[in-house]
Design an enzyme around this catalytic site. Structure first.
Site, PDB file in Angstrom:
ATOM      1  CG  HIS A  83       9.480  11.614  26.295  1.00 12.07           C
ATOM      2  ND1 HIS A  83       9.240  10.810  28.108  1.00 12.07           N
ATOM      3  CD2 HIS A  83      10.421  12.599  27.573  1.00 12.07           C
ATOM      4  CE1 HIS A  83       9.678  10.614  28.642  1.00 12.07           C
ATOM      5  NE2 HIS A  83       9.833  12.755  29.019  1.00 12.07           N
ATOM      6  NE  ARG A 140      15.093  26.495  28.240  1.00  5.84           N
ATOM      7  CZ  ARG A 140      15.935  26.611  26.412  1.00  5.84           C
ATOM      8  NH1 ARG A 140      17.001  25.827  26.779  1.00  5.84           N
ATOM      9  NH2 ARG A 140      15.656  27.291  25.815  1.00  5.84           N
ATOM     10  NE  ARG A 152      14.150  29.009  33.335  1.00  5.84           N
ATOM     11  CZ  ARG A 152      13.959  29.074  32.407  1.00  5.84           C
ATOM     12  NH1 ARG A 152      13.924  29.821  31.480  1.00  5.84           N
ATOM     13  NH2 ARG A 152      13.930  27.848  32.217  1.00  5.84           N
ATOM     14  CD  GLU A 175       9.296  33.733  31.713  1.00  5.63           C
ATOM     15  OE1 GLU A 175       9.611  33.115  31.503  1.00  5.63           O
ATOM     16  OE2 GLU A 175      10.146  34.497  33.635  1.00  5.63           O
ATOM     17  CG  ASN A 178       9.168  31.326  23.753  1.00  4.73           C
ATOM     18  OD1 ASN A 178       9.110  31.993  22.803  1.00  4.73           O
ATOM     19  ND2 ASN A 178      10.175  29.846  24.375  1.00  4.73           N
ATOM     20  CG  ASP A 179       6.309  31.864  29.742  1.00 11.79           C
ATOM     21  OD1 ASP A 179       5.227  31.755  29.256  1.00 11.79           O
ATOM     22  OD2 ASP A 179       7.223  31.609  30.884  1.00 11.79           O
ATOM     23  NE  ARG A 199       4.946  29.680  26.035  1.00 14.53           N
ATOM     24  CZ  ARG A 199       5.901  28.787  26.401  1.00 14.53           C
ATOM     25  NH1 ARG A 199       6.288  28.379  25.637  1.00 14.53           N
ATOM     26  NH2 ARG A 199       6.199  29.179  27.466  1.00 14.53           N
ATOM     27  CB  CYS A 239      17.183  34.216  27.010  1.00 12.20           C
ATOM     28  SG  CYS A 239      15.454  34.380  28.062  1.00 12.20           S
TER      29      CYS A 239
END
Length: 877
Positions: A470, A577, A614, A708, A731-732, A742, A779
Site C-alpha cells: 500500500h 483491469r 479484461r 502472456e 510483463n508476464d 519480475r 498493454c
C-alpha cells in the site's frame, strides 16, 4: 477378522486421497481412505454407527461402527475457517444412526466459492486396524454404491507402557484459529505415535483424550485460547511432553495459527529485518540497490525516519476497566480512519480511500480481538495485550510466501500503532521533514505516506516492503520516486548525505559529484519542458513521419482514471483491469454493481472510443480474501487468470453478463480473457459468453486474449482463427519466457521485455494475427518504454496501451519516427543477443529521432523488412 462395507455418503466423482491438495490428508496423517468431489449437499451416514464427534464448525463428523472402526468424514478443505457458515448439522454426538441417515446438510455453491476445495474426505481414523482395502473408482451415488470395503483386525489390547509416575506440561494456550480440528489433531497424533512405550494424554479441564487418536483429540473440542496439558508416563514421558507441548504451542502445523499472547515472563520479540542474503549488492559502495516501488528520479539529502517505541504497562487495572479502554481506543481509531477516508473521497481519490477503509476493518478483526480478549481476561493491560496480538499477526503475515499478503503486515503494524497510541495516551507527532528530503526507513506505514509533504519530500527508500504494498501504491499516486527492499546498509547512512534516487534503475547513489547533480538537474529541466510541450500537442494523432497511424490508448483501473483519458489525448481504453471492483472488499460484487461501473466507464470514455474490459485476473500475486485458492508451491504456474473463472464459472458468468449489459453504452466495447494458454480455454469462455448473451437477448461482443503465456504467442496463427484480437501483456510474457519472477529482488533487473527472446514471441504473435486480419496491441509495461516504442512499431504492433501519464509522451515520440526506419530497427533487434544490445540500438529519449534507413548512431541498415501483411481488421475498434 471382520468385513465392513461403507456406502458413499455423497454422490460424485471419487479421488485418490493421495491427490488431495492438503498434505495432512494426502500423507494419510489423519488416516487412509478416499475423497469425493460432491454434486449434492447432504452428507449421509455410510453405515450404521454412533456419532462419536461432531465439530463445532459443522464441517466434520466421525462415526464409530459396531466393529470399532472410526469413520471420519470431512467436508471440503480449510472449511473449518468458515466457522459453521454454510453447514447445518442434522445429528448430535451420541446419536445412533443407520446407513443413509442425513448427518450434515451444506450449501455446495457457498462452500465452492468460499473454501479451498469442496473435496470431501472419508477416512478411517484408526487405519492401523485395516488389513485389506477395496476402494471405489469413478462416479458413485450416495446410499447406493459401496465406497470402501474393509477387512478389520481385532482391536489391539493393552496400553502404551506403564502408567507409573506421570509428567505434566505447563498450560499450553492453543493458538489455532479453529482449535484442534482434523489437521492439527492428525499432526499431534502422529507425533505421539513416535514415542513407543509411552502413554500420552491431552487434558482440557476435566476431560482427557488419547493423544494417539485423531478422533479422540477432536472429541475434546479444543478451541482457540483453551488451556491444554500434555500428560505422559512410561519410557519417554519427559521427551514426549516437551515435544508435544512445543508443537501444540506453535499451532501443530496449522496455517494461520498465531502464537498465544506472551505470558508475563516473556517479551515480544522485535521484528527482524529481511535476510541480507536476498539483497543484490553493487560493487560500488556508494550505490545501494532495491526494487522500484514507484518510478522517477530525485536528488536530495538523506533523512532517516525512526518511530519511537510506545511503552506499555503489562498489568491491567481489572478486566472490565481494560475492556472499556480497548473499546474506547478502537472506536476512536475508527473515527480517525473514517475521517481520513472521507477526506480522500472528497478529493476523488478512491484508491487511497480504499486503503484506509481496509484499515477500519483491521481495527475490529475478530481473530486479533480474540487474542487481545484472552490476554485481558488473564489480567494483562489492554495496551500490553493489543501490542502482543498485533506483533503476532504482523509477524505471521510477514513470513508468508505470498508477497502481496506478506506486505499487508505493514498495514497491521500501522493500525496497531494507531490504537496503541490511543490506549497509552502517547503523542503521535506529525513528522517534520527538511527540504529536499529523501526519506530512509525500515518501513513506512500508509499513514506516514499519505501525510507526506510533497513540497519537501523528493522520494524514499525502505528496507521492507515491495512494489505491491500500500505504501508503494500511495507513492505512485503522489508521484514520488521510491525503492523498496533496499539493502539494510541504507539505515546507516547519516542524515544530510546528498544522494540521487533513480527508481528506474533501482539504485540510490550516495555522494554524487557536483557534475552528476548538475546533469540530473539539467535532465529534469529538459524532461519538464518536454512534458509541457507534449501535453500541448496531446490531442494530435500519433502518426509517424511517413503517415503510419498508431493507436495510443490507456491502461486503467477505474472510473477516476477513465475521466482523465480524454484530457491526456488518449483514444480509449486498451485495458480495463476489472480487479478494481473485486479488491478491498469482503465479497464479490454483484452483477448490477459491475454493470453500473462498466457503463459509467464506457460513458466517461465516450461512445466512439474503444474500451477493452479484461475479465477478473487474480491468483498468483493477486489474491482475494473471499475467493480462496489452494496454496500452491508456484502460484504463477497454478490457478490464476482465466483458470480461476473456469474453475468458478458462476463468477465468470456474472461478470460476462454485466459486461454484455453495459456494452451497448459504447460502439467499440470488447472483452479480453487473461492467461489464455490453450485453444480449449478460449473456446470454453467464448461458449460461456455466447450462452449468457443468448439468455440476455443481446449480441455477443468482440473477444480477445491476453498473450502472456509463450504457448499463446507460439500458436498465434491458430488462435487468430478464433480470437478477434490480441493484447500482449509483456510483463508476464517476459517473466514466463525467461523463467524469472519480475518481483524477485535479485532477478528483477534481468527481467527486461526487450530481451530478443521476448521480441521474437511478439513478432510471432503479430505475424500470426495479421495473417488473419486481427489487430495486436501491447498493454504491458513495454508499451510505455521509449526504447521499446520504435521496435514495437517496427514489429507491426497496431496499438499501444500505456499508463495515463505516458500518453502525451508516447504520442509525441511516435510523431518523430518513420515506419520504414522502425522496421529496419526491429529486424536489427531480433538479430542481437541481449536486451542491452537492443537498448543500445535505440537513441536515448532525450536525443533526436532515428536517422533515415539506419538504427541508432548511424548503424548499418539491416536487410529490408519483410513484405507487409494485410492491414488488420480492428474487430474491437
Amino acid at each position: 477378522m471382520a468385513t465392513l462395507r461403507l456406502l458413499a455418503p455423497l454422490s460424485g466423482q471419487t479421488w485418490p486421497i493421495e491427490r488431495i491438495p492438503d498434505p495432512v490428508f494426502a500423507q494419510k496423517m489423519v488416516g487412509d481412505g478416499i475423497s469425493i468431489d460432491p454434486i449434492d449437499g447432504v452428507l449421509k451416514a455410510p453405515c450404521d454407527g454412533e456419532v462419536m464427534t461432531l465439530h463445532a464448525a459443522g464441517h466434520a463428523v466421525t462415526l464409530r461402527t459396531a466393529e470399532g472402526a472410526e469413520v471420519l468424514m470431512h467436508i471440503g478443505i480449510d472449511t473449518v475457517a468458515l466457522k459453521g457458515q454454510g453447514f447445518t448439522s442434522k445429528v448430535k454426538v451420541g446419536d445412533q444412526v443407520q446407513a443413509g441417515t442425513p448427518l450434515i446438510e451444506f450449501d455446495l455453491d457457498f462452500i465452492a466459492t468460499h473454501a479451498r476445495s469442496v473435496l470431501t474426505q472419508v477416512v478411517i481414523a484408526n487405519s492401523d486396524r485395516v488389513e485389506r482395502w477395496e476402494k471405489a473408482s469413478g462416479n458413485v451415488v450416495a446410499g447406493r454404491d459401496v465406497l470402501l470395503t474393509l477387512e478389520l483386525s481385532a482391536a489391539a489390547e493393552g496400553g502404551y507402557g506403564s502408567d507409573g509416575a506421570s509428567v505434566t506440561s505447563a498450560a499450553i494456550l492453543i493458538p489455532n484459529p479453529s482449535g484442534l480440528h482434523a489437521r492439527p489433531a492428525a499432526v499431534v497424533a502422529n507425533l505421539a505415535k513416535t514415542f513407543h512405550g509411552t502413554n500420552i494424554k491431552l487434558q482440557v479441564g476435566d476431560r482427557q483424550a488419547n493423544a494417539r487418536s485423531v478422533t479422540s483429540i477432536m472429541a475434546l473440542e479444543v478451541a482457540r485460547g483453551d488451556k491444554v496439558y500434555v500428560i505422559a508416563s512410561g519410557a519417554h514421558a519427559e521427551a514426549a511432553v516437551a515435544k508435544l507441548a512445543e508443537v501444540l504451542a506453535q499451532g501443530s502445523g496449522d496455517e494461520g495459527s498465531a502464537p498465544a499472547p506472551a505470558p508475563a515472563s516473556t517479551t515480544v520479540a522485535p521484528l527482524s529485518a529481511p535476510p541480507e542474503s536476498v539483497r543484490r549488492k553493487s560493487e560500488d559502495p556508494n550505490v545501494l540497490e532495491g526494487v522500484a516501488a514507484s518510478p522517477g528520479l530525485a536528488v536530495g539529502e538523506i533523512f532517516q525516519v525512526r518511530h519511537t517505541e510506545i511503552a506499555v504497562t503489562e498489568e491491567g487495572e481489572g478486566v472490565d476497566a481494560e475492556r472499556r479502554h480497548l473499546s474506547a481506543a478502537i472506536d476512536a481509531a475508527k473515527g480517525q480512519l473514517g475521517a481520513i477516508r472521507a477526506q480522500l473521497h472528497a478529493k476523488s481519490d478512491a484508491a487511497k480511500a480504499a486503503i484506509f477503509a481496509a484499515h477500519e476493518e483491521l481495527v475490529s478483526d475478530p481473530d486479533l480481538l480474540e487474542i487481545v480478549e484472552s490476554a485481558i481476561s488473564k489480567g494483562k493491560s489492554a495496551a500490553f495485550a493489543w501490542r502482543a496480538a498485533v506483533n503476532t499477526h504482523a509477524n505471521l503475515l510477514a513470513a508468508l510466501r505470498n508477497e502481496l499478503l506478506a506486505q499487508r503486515a505493514n498495514d497491521v503494524r500501522d493500525v496497531g500503532r494507531r490504537v496503541l497510541a490511543l490506549l497509552t495516551g502517547a503523542e503521535m507527532p506529525r513528522l517534520e521533514y527538511p527540504q529536499n528530503a529523501i526519506l530512509i526507513a525500515e518501513d513506512l506505514t500508509p499513514s506516514d505516506t499519505a501525510s507526506l509533504d510533497r513540497g519537501r519530500v523528493m522520494g524514499f527508500c525502505t528496507v521492507r516492503g515491495g512494489a505491491t504494498s500500500h505504501v508503494a501504491i500511495l507513492a505512485r499516486s503522489l508521484g514520488l520516486p521510491a525503492l523498496a527492499g533496499t539493502e539494510p546498509a541504507v539505515l546507516d547512512v547519516p542524515n544530510g548525505t546528498v544522494a540521487i534516487l533513480d527508481a528506474g534503475k533501482g539504485t540510490l547513489r550516495l555522494h554524487p559529484s557536483p557534475e552528476e547533480i548538475t546533469r540530473i538537474h539539467a535532465a529534469q529541466e529538459r524532461a519538464e519542458r518536454r512534458r509541457v510541450e507534449d501535453q500541448a500537442h496531446a490531442h494530435e494523432p500519433a502518426i509517424t513521419r511517413d503517415g503510419h497511424r498508431v493507436e495510443v490508448v490507456a491502461n486503467i483501473g477505474g472510473l477516476k482514471e477513465a475521466k482523465k483519458i480524454a484530457g491526456l489525448g488518449g483514444e480509449g481504453v486498451g485495458l480495463l483491469r476489472s480487479e478494481f471492483l473485486f479488491m478491498e472488499r469482503s465479497d464479490a460484487p454483484t452483477e448490477d454493481q459491475q454493470y453500473e461501473s462498466y457503463r459509467a466507464i464506457i460513458e466517461a470514455v465516450g461512445t466512439d472510443g474503444p474500451v477493452i474490459i479484461r475479465t477478473l485476473d487474480v491468483g498468483g500475486d493477486k489474491p482475494l480474501t473471499y475467493l480462496p485458492i489452494p496454496k500452491e508451491d508456484n502460484p504463477f504456474l497454478g490457478e490464476r487468470g482465466v483458470r480461476v473463472g473456469l474453475d468458478r464459472p458462476e463468477l465468470l458468468r456474472t461478470q460476462l453478463r454485466a459486461i454484455l449489459r453495459a456494452a451497448p453504452a459504447g460502439k467499440k466495447v470488447s472483452v479480453m480473457f487473461p492467461m489464455i494458454a490453450t485453444l480449449g480455454e478460449l473456446r470454453e469462455v467464448k461458449a460461456i459468453m455466447a450462452e449468457e448473451a443468448a439468455r440476455l437477448g443481446l449480441p455477443t461482443i468482440p473477444t480477445g486474449i491476453m498473450v502472456e503465456v509463450p504457448a499463446a504467442a507460439v500458436m498465434a496463427a491458430q488462435f487468430a482463427k478464433e480470437a478477434d484480437f490480441f493484447s500482449i501483456g509483456t510483463n508476464d510474457l517476459t517473466q514466463y519466457t525467461l523463467a524469472m519472477d519480475r518481483g524477485h529482488p535479485k532477478l528483477a533487473p534481468k527481467v527486461d521485455g526487450l530481451n530478443p527472446a521476448v521480441l521474437q514471441l511478439i513478432a510471432l504473435t503479430v505475424e500470426g494475427a495479421h495473417r488473419e486480419g486481427r489487430f495486436v496491441g501491447i498493454c504491458g509495461g513495454l508499451a510505455s518504454d521509449p526504447h521499446a516504442v520504435p521496435i514495437l512499431i517496427g514489429l507491426g504492433v497496431d496499438e499501444l496501451s500505456v499508463s495515463l501519464p505516458s500518453i502525451p509522451a508516447i504520442k509525441a515520440q511516435i510523431r518523430t519516427l518513420s515506419l520504414a526506419d522502425c522496421r529496419v530497427l526491429a529486424q536489427q533487434a531480433l538479430a542481437v543477443g541481449s536486451p542491452e544490445e537492443v537498448r543500445a540500438l535505440v537513441p536515448d529519449p532525450d536525443e533526436s529521432s532515428l536517422p533515415p534507413s539506419a538504427g541508432a548512431g548511424g548503424a548499418p541498415s539491416a536487410p529490408a523488412a519483410p513484405e507487409p501483411v494485410p492491414e488488420p481488421t480492428l474487430a474491437a475498434h
